[in-house]
Motif scaffolding. Structure first.
Motif, short mmCIF file in Angstrom:
data_model
loop_
_atom_site.label_atom_id
_atom_site.label_comp_id
_atom_site.label_asym_id
_atom_site.label_seq_id
_atom_site.Cartn_x
_atom_site.Cartn_y
_atom_site.Cartn_z
N MET A 356 11.91 -7.24 5.44
CA MET A 356 10.91 -6.93 6.29
C MET A 356 9.98 -5.69 5.79
SD MET A 356 10.77 -5.84 10.34
CE MET A 356 11.19 -4.17 9.95
N MET A 357 10.61 -4.64 5.25
CA MET A 357 10.02 -3.55 4.84
C MET A 357 9.36 -3.86 3.38
SD MET A 357 12.15 -0.15 6.08
CE MET A 357 13.73 -0.77 5.71
N LEU A 358 9.77 -4.42 2.56
CA LEU A 358 9.37 -4.99 1.20
C LEU A 358 8.18 -5.62 1.28
CD1 LEU A 358 12.49 -5.85 -0.89
CD2 LEU A 358 11.10 -3.98 -1.14
N ASP A 359 8.03 -6.51 2.40
CA ASP A 359 6.75 -7.21 2.82
C ASP A 359 5.74 -6.19 3.36
OD1 ASP A 359 7.55 -9.59 1.75
OD2 ASP A 359 8.16 -10.25 3.81
N LEU A 360 6.03 -5.37 4.10
CA LEU A 360 5.08 -4.69 4.85
C LEU A 360 4.84 -3.20 4.28
CD1 LEU A 360 6.64 -4.89 8.59
CD2 LEU A 360 4.71 -5.99 7.61
N ILE A 361 5.72 -2.58 3.70
CA ILE A 361 5.21 -1.05 2.95
C ILE A 361 5.62 -1.04 1.46
CG2 ILE A 361 5.37 0.19 5.28
CD1 ILE A 361 8.31 0.94 4.63
N GLY A 362 6.30 -2.13 0.97
CA GLY A 362 6.71 -2.16 -0.28
C GLY A 362 8.02 -1.62 -0.61
N LEU A 363 8.26 -1.21 -2.09
CA LEU A 363 9.69 -0.74 -2.24
C LEU A 363 9.62 0.76 -2.05
CD1 LEU A 363 12.26 -0.86 -3.70
CD2 LEU A 363 11.37 -1.10 -5.99
N SER A 364 8.52 1.63 -2.63
CA SER A 364 8.34 2.84 -2.37
C SER A 364 8.69 3.45 -0.94
CB SER A 364 7.27 3.48 -2.96
OG SER A 364 6.85 3.18 -4.36
#
Length: 395
Positions: A356-364
């Motif tokens: 979910m976070m990789l889609d929303l806010i990216g790896l950083s």
């Protein structure tokens, strides 16, 4: 310690069963690629097996504490052997249902096998050797993962899929005979048998009485944040660099770092207090999660995974020894089953959260969130341990 036959049986058994496990995992993925077109359905099938292991966890813990642990290990080994037979039925009929039965049976066997093995380790060596044996056991597991995945991938290039499961079957049979050689002085725990409960309800009050165990249990969330996101992060870094080569390098440096950390742990622990070591490792792991901010630099990405591998190679054996020493032996089966259940739940939550976070806010952004959580937990428990004067002891 190295003259103790039980030690060699545990290490050899860990390596052998790892070969069979990873051969089966690679085989499962290959089979699902052929018969299950949907990625969601693939993940659902895998989750069914994990759920089965989770459900039987409380029963497994109670049985391990009630009966002889060698007996539990042997019956779990038989369960693995039987599970492979279901997979042969899946290959013969091309049926996903048989594969589901295979995964359920395998995970139930693992739910008994792993806590029983963790309970046996403090029975076969002195307290001063626990750290060394736990470290080498994890090294054996890491080597089996590397060898097992490489050999299975090579076999798929030249042989039919069924041969992976034939190898798994042979390995599990060998494992049964290896564990038969364990020489343990143990008796069934009648005090647990006489109680109607004997379940996880008794584990929770024990955790309150042993704050160091509860604290260490929570601290294990820190490396789990990294491990739960491991494969997805590597795929994301590979996309960032538009290179599949870096994926292999990341897996390699992490594995080498892990083995070096586990191998050097005895040397480090002789010179650093166990509490200082554990909190330092937690800080380092949290910092490595923050390093995802610089994943677009290849060298820093490789350095992050190498340092993380070294840190968890030291971290996991240390926490395991704390558990084996601080948890009363009559609770070992239930506690390790409880811990494995928590691990599986957290792992799944982290996996879904990572996606979910990789889609929303990216790896950083994900690395920033995980890093802040990890460092906050570490600082909080460090202050707690100072305030309550919690003493960590491994021998």
């Amino acid at each position: 310690m190295w003259r103790n036959r039980n030690v060699w049986i545990i290490l050899l058994g860990e390596f052998v069963v790892g070969l069979g496990l990873w051969a089966g995992i690679i085989g499962n993925l290959a089979f699902m690629q052929e018969v299950v077109p949907s990625d969601f359905h693939k993940s659902l099938i895998i989750s069914i097996g994990v759920l089965a292991g989770f459900i039987v966890g409380p029963l497994a813990g109670r049985i391990i504490d009630q009966t002889k642990k060698k007996t539990v290990i042997q019956w779990a080994s038989i369960g693995r052997i039987v599970s492979v037979l279901f997979m042969f039925a899946a290959l013969y009929t091309n049926s996903v249902m048989w594969m589901v039965i295979f995964l359920i049976t395998l995970q139930i066997a693992a739910a008994f096998y792993m806590p029983a093995l963790q309970s046996i380790i403090p029975m076969v060596v002195n307290n001063k050797d626990l750290l060394t044996l736990n470290a080498w056991q994890m090294n054996a597991r890491t080597v089996s993962r590397i060898v097992g995945t490489a050999a299975a991938g090579l076999m798929l290039s030249y042989f039919e899929l069924k041969w992976l499961y034939i190898i798994s079957l042979i390995v599990y049979i060998i494992m049964f005979f290896i564990t038969n050689g364990l020489q343990l002085h143990e008796t069934a725990n009648q005090s647990i048998k006489d109680k109607e409960q004997g379940g996880f309800k008794e584990v929770l009050p024990m955790l309150k009485e042993h704050p160091v165990v509860l604290m260490t249990l929570v601290l294990m969330l820190i490396p789990t944040l990294f491990l739960g996101s491991f494969n997805l992060v590597i795929m994301k870094i590979s996309e960032i660099h538009q290179s599949t080569t870096i994926s292999g390098l990341l897996y390699t440096v992490e594995g080498i770092g892990f083995m070096l950390g586990a191998a050097g742990l005895r040397f480090i622990s002789d010179r650093v207090k166990i509490a200082t070591l554990l909190f330092s490792l937690a800080f380092v792991i949290g910092a490595m999660e923050l390093m995802f901010l610089f994943a677009d630099v290849a060298f820093l990405a490789l350095l992050t995974f190498a340092v993380f591998g070294f840190s968890v190679g030291c971290f996991f054996p240390t926490t395991m020894v704390i558990f084996q020493n601080q948890v009363p032996k009559e609770y070992h089966g239930r506690f390790f089953s409880f811990r494995n259940m928590i691990d599986s739940v957290i792992f799944q939550v982290v996996l879904l959260s990572t996606g979910m976070m990789l889609d929303l806010i990216g790896l950083s952004g994900m690395g920033l969130v995980f890093g802040i959580i990890s460092l906050s937990l570490t600082i909080s428990f460090l202050l707690f341990s100072k305030k309550k004067n919690v003493i960590m002891q491994v021998q």
